[in-house]
Design an enzyme around this catalytic site. Sequence first.
Site, short mmCIF file in Angstrom:
data_model
loop_
_atom_site.label_atom_id
_atom_site.label_comp_id
_atom_site.label_asym_id
_atom_site.label_seq_id
_atom_site.Cartn_x
_atom_site.Cartn_y
_atom_site.Cartn_z
N GLY A 64 51.20 36.41 38.78
CA GLY A 64 50.36 35.38 39.37
C GLY A 64 51.11 34.37 40.21
O GLY A 64 52.02 33.72 39.72
N SER A 65 50.76 34.21 41.48
CA SER A 65 51.54 33.35 42.36
C SER A 65 50.87 33.23 43.72
O SER A 65 49.69 33.49 43.86
CB SER A 65 52.95 33.93 42.50
OG SER A 65 52.89 35.33 42.67
#
Length: 224
Positions: free
Chosen positions: A187-188
């Site tokens: 997640g980013s």
Amino acid sequence: MRMRDTFIKPMHPEGIKFVAIFAVITVVLFLFSNLLGWIGVGLTIWCYYFFRDPERVPPTREGLIVSPADGVVSLIEKAVPPQELGMPDEPLTRVSVFMSVFNCHVNRTPIEGEITAIAYRPGKFFNASLDKASADNERNSLRIRMTNGQDLAVVQIAGLVARRIVCFVKPGDMMQTAERFGLIRFGSRLDVYLPDGVVPLVSIGQTMIAGETVLAELNMSDER
């Protein structure tokens, strides 16, 4: 293309140890409960899916800037590129692509060019969809000198869950459009700072495919 290739994608080597860890934990869970074991199986499959690394086919027309990440366009705004890259202190159009834990997290170069600078900066781990994540979160920034002499910046930003930014390239490397340059775990977000005068061709909320979806075009006239 075989039907199997539509559903089963190759895994990036970065994911091997994580899938192995999930698999070992799953075996242990089965010793306690079949229910827990099957939950472990599901998480192991998800881990494999997270690190998938499908082949991408970039557009062939010169001057196209493509998305560096799978995900959704979360922000389009004017912003100054990271100071550590040594670029002019002038606002450029920044396009942010947010990646959830279900997106492919292999990052690709937006356009052909030379990596002239790479700068890592530690930071916080706010939700990557927030505007302040660009300034406050852990990040790894790349400056790319395109064949026309202009510079483009692409920034890997860690998110609320992501705790590891991986970069495969170094200054001086010559990159092709859509070539793999890094990965962020779990997640980013990726920010692309377009050259001065280049207008984005995407909208907030649009789904992006790394290496294939066109973000902007260098040679686009005002009439077009």
